[in-house]
Scaffold this motif. Structure first.
Motif, mmCIF file in Angstrom:
data_model
loop_
_atom_site.group_PDB
_atom_site.id
_atom_site.type_symbol
_atom_site.label_atom_id
_atom_site.label_comp_id
_atom_site.label_asym_id
_atom_site.label_seq_id
_atom_site.Cartn_x
_atom_site.Cartn_y
_atom_site.Cartn_z
ATOM 1 N N GLY A 1 42.826 56.137 15.423
ATOM 2 C CA GLY A 1 42.892 54.888 16.651
ATOM 3 C C GLY A 1 44.168 55.072 16.904
ATOM 4 O O GLY A 1 44.187 54.806 18.492
ATOM 5 N N HIS A 2 45.486 54.951 17.248
ATOM 6 C CA HIS A 2 47.150 55.001 17.198
ATOM 7 C C HIS A 2 46.387 56.261 18.664
ATOM 8 O O HIS A 2 47.561 55.651 20.129
ATOM 9 N N SER A 3 45.901 57.145 18.316
ATOM 10 C CA SER A 3 46.692 58.804 19.230
ATOM 11 C C SER A 3 45.064 58.295 20.340
ATOM 12 O O SER A 3 45.474 58.818 21.583
ATOM 13 N N ARG A 4 44.095 57.718 20.343
ATOM 14 C CA ARG A 4 43.339 57.243 21.441
ATOM 15 C C ARG A 4 43.703 56.316 22.339
ATOM 16 O O ARG A 4 43.413 56.157 23.398
ATOM 17 N N LEU B 1 47.722 47.125 12.963
ATOM 18 C CA LEU B 1 48.832 46.916 14.263
ATOM 19 C C LEU B 1 48.588 47.496 15.266
ATOM 20 O O LEU B 1 49.876 48.603 15.886
ATOM 21 N N LEU B 2 47.742 48.190 15.857
ATOM 22 C CA LEU B 2 47.199 49.217 16.615
ATOM 23 C C LEU B 2 47.987 49.019 18.593
ATOM 24 O O LEU B 2 48.425 49.538 18.755
ATOM 25 N N ASP B 3 47.731 47.421 18.525
ATOM 26 C CA ASP B 3 47.929 47.299 19.773
ATOM 27 C C ASP B 3 49.367 47.441 19.558
ATOM 28 O O ASP B 3 50.054 47.973 20.958
ATOM 29 N N GLU B 4 50.678 46.715 18.928
ATOM 30 C CA GLU B 4 51.140 46.376 18.779
ATOM 31 C C GLU B 4 52.273 47.768 19.069
ATOM 32 O O GLU B 4 52.875 47.778 19.120
ATOM 33 N N ALA B 5 51.967 47.907 18.357
ATOM 34 C CA ALA B 5 52.927 49.907 18.096
ATOM 35 C C ALA B 5 52.604 50.781 18.619
ATOM 36 O O ALA B 5 53.676 50.962 19.155
#
Length: 320
Positions: free
Chosen positions: A44-47, A16-20
């Motif tokens: 992934g989320h941090s970048r 859920l990279l983009d959604e989160a």
């Protein structure tokens, strides 16, 4: 802004990279805010958050895993900092950096693919390795040590409560019987003991799944960290700021759901009392979204199947 990252030996697909990250509403003036990624993992989320922040934005990430910390330390971006600790410590860690309030917080709970795929970490019943299960290998008690000494009643309680395992008594009894004969020091040993003790099996699920989940959660104090972390996150969140939380099993999701609900709903006084609407208790947060992975994401990454994203926003004012 640039960053240099080496490719890790064990690949990780961020769920859920983009959604989160979209849920943090990183637009306009909010791109200059301060944000927290409570579980860096492999970044992934941090970048993605960093790619949406302005030059004056700031991101503080947390992780207990030394391998995740090593990856994070390679991020060459002055807007980014990493803290080797649980996100439950965020208030003290950020106060030490002069930060009292943040504009958004993302928590990606559970275990990462590199941790599962690396047999030496002891998280997987599919590979043989030392029975460790610590997310932070620099501190705490390895699973093998706890299993060697815990009373049967404690083993049963942990497996039942954290694994939601109906055969917890039989498994705990089998563990105690086996450790009297030989040390239980590897993942395959524990998986075999569970397989012998569990007489019926859920279709498509290894009988050791629930026990391994339970032991991992207990060893890493995951639910205690989650409860403390949610409270700390709310305390630091600025009005209009959002919390974006990804859970991977029902125990985590229940805690997140109940926490958000407790902030979104407030007890109202008796309607017969002469109280003006403006003086009524107000909610502290509003629920923004509940999202699950798409069929396409689950096809690409089966580990995403159980994920649930819940998002809530802090409201101005409200009840104390």
């Amino acid at each position: 802004m640039t960053e240099t990252l080496t490719v890790p030996a064990f690949q990780h697909r961020t769920v859920l990279l983009d959604e989160a990250v979209d849920a943090l509403n990183l637009e306009g003036a909010r791109t200059s805010g301060t944000y927290i990624d409570g579980t860096f993992g492999r970044g992934g989320h941090s970048r993605l958050i960093l790619s949406r922040l302005s030059d004056s934005g700031r991101l503080i990430a947390f992780d207990k895993d030394p391998q995740a910390i090593a990856t994070a330390q390679q991020v060459a971006d002055p807007r980014f900092a990493i803290v080797h600790d649980s996100f439950a410590t965020m208030q003290d860690a950020l106060a030490a950096r002069g930060i009292q309030q943040v504009d958004g917080i993302l928590l990606d709970l559970g275990i990462s693919s590199p941790q599962v795929d690396d047999a030496t970490r002891g998280f997987s019943f599919r590979q043989d390795g030392p029975l460790d299960m610590r997310m932070d290998t620099t501190r705490g008690m390895p699973a093998a040590e706890w299993i060697a000494t815990a009373p049967q009643t404690e083993l049963e309680k942990v497996i039942r409560d954290y694994g939601e395992e109906r055969y917890a008594f039989q498994i705990a009894k089998a563990i105690v019987a086996r450790r009297a004969i030989e040390p239980i020091s590897t993942t395959r040993q524990l998986a075999a003991i569970v397989a012998d003790a569990v007489k019926t099996r859920e279709k498509g699920k290894d009988p050791a799944t629930r026990t391994f989940q339970a032991v991992r959660i207990f060893i890493n104090q995951e639910l205690e960290d989650l409860e403390a972390g949610l409270s700390a996150a709310y305390a630091m969140l600025a009005p209009g700021g959002r919390m974006s939380v990804i859970s991977f099993h029902s125990l985590e999701d229940r805690i997140v759901k109940q926490f958000f609900a407790s902030k979104a709903k407030v007890a109202q006084p008796d309607r017969r009392l002469p109280i003006r609407a403006v003086d009524l208790p107000q909610p502290l947060m509003k629920l923004v979204a509940k999202t699950k992975p798409s069929e396409l994401e689950v096809d690409v990454n089966p580990r995403a199947r159980s994920a649930v994203l819940r998002v809530a926003e802090r409201l101005p004012g409200g009840a104390a």
